[in-house]
Every structure is written in C-alpha cells, then in structure tokens.
Design an enzyme around this catalytic site. Structure first.
Site, PDB file in Angstrom:
ATOM      1  N   GLN A 158      -8.936  -5.556 -20.423  1.00 56.22           N
ATOM      2  CA  GLN A 158      -9.321  -6.260 -21.893  1.00 56.22           C
ATOM      3  C   GLN A 158      -7.987  -7.180 -21.871  1.00 56.22           C
ATOM      4  O   GLN A 158      -7.690  -8.444 -22.609  1.00 56.22           O
ATOM      5  CB  GLN A 158      -8.876  -5.295 -22.446  1.00 56.22           C
ATOM      6  CG  GLN A 158      -8.674  -5.393 -24.187  1.00 56.22           C
ATOM      7  CD  GLN A 158     -10.428  -5.514 -24.621  1.00 56.22           C
ATOM      8  OE1 GLN A 158     -11.333  -5.491 -23.823  1.00 56.22           O
ATOM      9  NE2 GLN A 158      -9.985  -6.895 -25.725  1.00 56.22           N
ATOM     10  N   TRP A 194     -10.537 -12.981 -31.604  1.00 52.09           N
ATOM     11  CA  TRP A 194     -11.813 -12.751 -30.252  1.00 52.09           C
ATOM     12  C   TRP A 194     -11.474 -12.357 -29.228  1.00 52.09           C
ATOM     13  O   TRP A 194     -12.602 -11.457 -29.418  1.00 52.09           O
ATOM     14  CB  TRP A 194     -11.765 -14.936 -29.753  1.00 52.09           C
ATOM     15  CG  TRP A 194     -11.974 -15.483 -30.935  1.00 52.09           C
ATOM     16  CD1 TRP A 194     -11.513 -16.110 -32.067  1.00 52.09           C
ATOM     17  CD2 TRP A 194     -13.397 -15.591 -31.218  1.00 52.09           C
ATOM     18  NE1 TRP A 194     -12.304 -17.209 -32.463  1.00 52.09           N
ATOM     19  CE2 TRP A 194     -13.026 -17.314 -33.037  1.00 52.09           C
ATOM     20  CE3 TRP A 194     -14.762 -15.058 -31.892  1.00 52.09           C
ATOM     21  CZ2 TRP A 194     -14.529 -17.966 -33.336  1.00 52.09           C
ATOM     22  CZ3 TRP A 194     -15.951 -15.436 -32.281  1.00 52.09           C
ATOM     23  CH2 TRP A 194     -15.305 -16.562 -33.003  1.00 52.09           C
ATOM     24  N   VAL A 195     -10.503 -11.463 -29.456  1.00 55.36           N
ATOM     25  CA  VAL A 195     -10.340 -10.552 -27.962  1.00 55.36           C
ATOM     26  C   VAL A 195      -9.356  -9.287 -28.836  1.00 55.36           C
ATOM     27  O   VAL A 195      -8.185  -9.413 -29.722  1.00 55.36           O
ATOM     28  CB  VAL A 195      -9.539 -11.368 -26.425  1.00 55.36           C
ATOM     29  CG1 VAL A 195      -9.722  -9.856 -25.592  1.00 55.36           C
ATOM     30  CG2 VAL A 195     -10.614 -12.542 -26.809  1.00 55.36           C
ATOM     31  N   HIS A 204     -14.690  -1.422 -25.958  1.00 56.54           N
ATOM     32  CA  HIS A 204     -15.293  -1.417 -24.836  1.00 56.54           C
ATOM     33  C   HIS A 204     -14.564  -0.575 -23.663  1.00 56.54           C
ATOM     34  O   HIS A 204     -15.446  -0.205 -22.631  1.00 56.54           O
ATOM     35  CB  HIS A 204     -14.724  -3.443 -24.106  1.00 56.54           C
ATOM     36  CG  HIS A 204     -16.019  -3.960 -24.781  1.00 56.54           C
ATOM     37  ND1 HIS A 204     -17.660  -3.840 -23.755  1.00 56.54           N
ATOM     38  CD2 HIS A 204     -15.969  -5.054 -25.475  1.00 56.54           C
ATOM     39  CE1 HIS A 204     -17.961  -5.189 -24.884  1.00 56.54           C
ATOM     40  NE2 HIS A 204     -17.703  -5.878 -25.234  1.00 56.54           N
ATOM     41  N   GLU A 215     -20.143 -11.453 -34.291  1.00 59.70           N
ATOM     42  CA  GLU A 215     -19.608 -11.311 -32.699  1.00 59.70           C
ATOM     43  C   GLU A 215     -21.707 -10.924 -32.269  1.00 59.70           C
ATOM     44  O   GLU A 215     -21.979  -9.596 -32.366  1.00 59.70           O
ATOM     45  CB  GLU A 215     -18.744 -10.164 -31.681  1.00 59.70           C
ATOM     46  CG  GLU A 215     -17.752 -10.575 -31.258  1.00 59.70           C
ATOM     47  CD  GLU A 215     -16.972  -9.967 -30.774  1.00 59.70           C
ATOM     48  OE1 GLU A 215     -16.901  -8.850 -30.123  1.00 59.70           O
ATOM     49  OE2 GLU A 215     -15.853 -10.602 -30.899  1.00 59.70           O
ATOM     50  N   HIS A 227     -21.693  -8.272 -29.579  1.00 61.85           N
ATOM     51  CA  HIS A 227     -21.531  -6.497 -29.515  1.00 61.85           C
ATOM     52  C   HIS A 227     -22.442  -5.127 -30.195  1.00 61.85           C
ATOM     53  O   HIS A 227     -22.335  -5.517 -31.254  1.00 61.85           O
ATOM     54  CB  HIS A 227     -20.207  -7.075 -30.157  1.00 61.85           C
ATOM     55  CG  HIS A 227     -19.064  -5.578 -29.983  1.00 61.85           C
ATOM     56  ND1 HIS A 227     -18.392  -6.096 -28.944  1.00 61.85           N
ATOM     57  CD2 HIS A 227     -19.476  -4.824 -30.776  1.00 61.85           C
ATOM     58  CE1 HIS A 227     -17.466  -4.125 -28.329  1.00 61.85           C
ATOM     59  NE2 HIS A 227     -18.461  -4.190 -29.854  1.00 61.85           N
TER      60      HIS A 227
HETATM   61 ZN   LIG Z   1     -17.966  -6.782 -27.420  1.00 62.23          ZN
END
Ligand SMILES: [Zn+2]
Length: 263
Positions: A146, A174-175, A183, A233, A236
């Site tokens: 990550q 975004w991240v 995740h 997203e 996701h």
């Molecule tokens: Zn994702």
C-alpha cells in the site's frame, strides 16, 4: 596453360567455397527459423497458460481447508459472525494493529480473506453465466504494498508539476493511506473485465446490479465521496455479507451511513 589450369581450378575452388558458404548460410537460417519456431511455440504455450491463470475463477491454495463452494456455506458464513465483515476502515478508522487475516490464493496469484472466498466464487460463477467475465486485479495488500502504491502516485503528481503538499493531498484521494486501505483487510477486491470477452463498463454495470446478492457492495459510490473520503471507484467491491449488502443496496447507503444508522 598451367596458369590457365591453375586459374580454372582456382575458380572451381572459389565456386565450391562460395557454394559451401551459401549452404552453411542456408543451414544457419533454417536453424534460426526452427529456434524461433520453438521459442514462438513456448511463448504461445506460456501465454496460453497465463490467460488461463488470470481467468477470474479463483483456485484454492495456501494452508486452509478447501472451502466447499455452496450457497449453504455462504448463508452460514453470512449469519454466524457478521462483525468481521462489517469492520469499518477508512481514513478516519485505521486497521487494528492485531488484525489477522487467513488468505486464500486465487488462480492469478491474488489473495483474499479465506472467509470471502466462497461468496466471491459464487459471484464470479453467476457473472460468467450471464456472459460477463470478471477478474480480481487486486485483492489483499500488505502495508508495504500500500505504501509503495502511495509513493508511486505521489511521484506521478510531482512529475506533473504539483508541489509536494498538493501531490500528497491529490494522491490521498485516489490511494488509501497505508493502514486505512480495505485491501489490507483482505475482504475488498478490485474487479475488472478480463479485457477479452468483457469490457470494463459491462463489468461495473453487472457488479452494481448484482454484487449485493453475493454480499459485496460498491464501496465508494460517486454520490458518497464526502462520506467515504474516497473518489468514485466502480471496481472496488467490499464484502459485508448478504444481509447488510442487501439493506445497503435497498436504502442506498454506504458503509459509513449503514453503520451509523445501526448504532
Ligand atoms: Zn480497491
């Protein structure tokens, strides 16, 4: 005469040599072609296998008993202990330090929490039956992974001319900041099209309409970005169990709203 003969035999020798080298050349070309053919065949085999490998069908592996994929199991899984599947992780709620995850490996090398595997398999089977081919492009991630995704995104924004602060701020929309990514839980997956039989738009549409039936929710809908803290997203999906997913779908709630209403 002698000279003539010498010249003639010299000429013959030259010709023979020329012929010989031509033959050697041809022989070499043939060998190169056959080597190329063998390499091509190998490449094809490996690629053919790879295509199969990235097929959306999860295959079991590491250290867990093979989950029996049946709807009975999913129902049991869904009602026994809903707490694990309703854990809230976002930029304001970091993953508990003692969080532990048992992983099951998919056929393309991605891993997911073993407990969501039967539901994921069921969803992929149903999609395939509808002619939609899904691929898990990202499952479980370590904190290190990550972090490297975040570093890459920040670097990309800096390369576009953003200041360090702007790049960081932009990247964080975004991240997920390490420690706040679903995740890292192993119960969220990024799903995309296989790129061969299905297109991304078909996959997102199918997932949006059907994901909840298998316990998966579109975690970051476009109209909830203020609440989730994450941009839209469409790929996701997060496992919350069939009951919660159905309620959230019916009432148009994101996970934050659902948990707030429950408490
Ligand atoms: Zn994702």
């Amino acid at each position: 005469m002698v000279n003539c003969n010498n010249n003639y035999s010299g000429y013959k020798r030259k010709r023979a040599l020329k012929q010989h080298s031509r033959l050697r050349k041809n022989h070499m070309i043939l060998r190169l072609i056959s080597v190329a053919a063998v390499i091509g065949l190998l490449w094809y085999c490996i690629n053919g296998l790879n295509l199969k490998e990235v097929s959306p069908e999860p295959i079991l592996s590491i250290g867990t008993d093979s989950p029996d994929i049946s709807s009975a199991d999913i129902k049991k899984d869904d009602t026994d202990d809903p707490l694990w599947s309703l854990i809230l992780v976002n930029r304001w709620n970091v993953i508990p330090e003692d969080y532990h995850v048992d992983l099951t490996k998919l056929s393309n090398g991605q891993t997911v929490d073993t407990r969501i595997y039967p539901a994921l398999q069921n969803m992929f089977d149903a999609a395939r039956a509808d002619g939609v081919n899904l691929v898990v492009v990202s499952g479980y991630r370590t904190a290190e992974k990550q972090q490297s995704l975040m570093d890459e995104k920040v670097a990309a924004y800096k390369a576009e001319g953003y200041s360090a602060y702007q790049a960081k701020t932009e990247a964080e929309t975004w991240v997920a900041i390490p420690g706040t990514s679903e995740h890292q839980l192993g119960i969220a997956v990024d799903i995309n099209a296989d790129g061969v039989q299905s297109k991304g738009s078909e996959v997102y549409k199918w997932l949006k309409q059907n994901g909840y039936r298998f316990g998966f929710i579109l975690r970051y809908p476009p109209d909830k970005t203020e609440i989730t803290g994450v941009s839209n997203e469409p790929w996701h999906y997060r496992y919350v169990g069939i009951k919660a997913a159905t309620e959230m779908n019916d009432q148009n709630l994101c996970l934050e709203e659902y948990l707030r209403d429950k408490n």
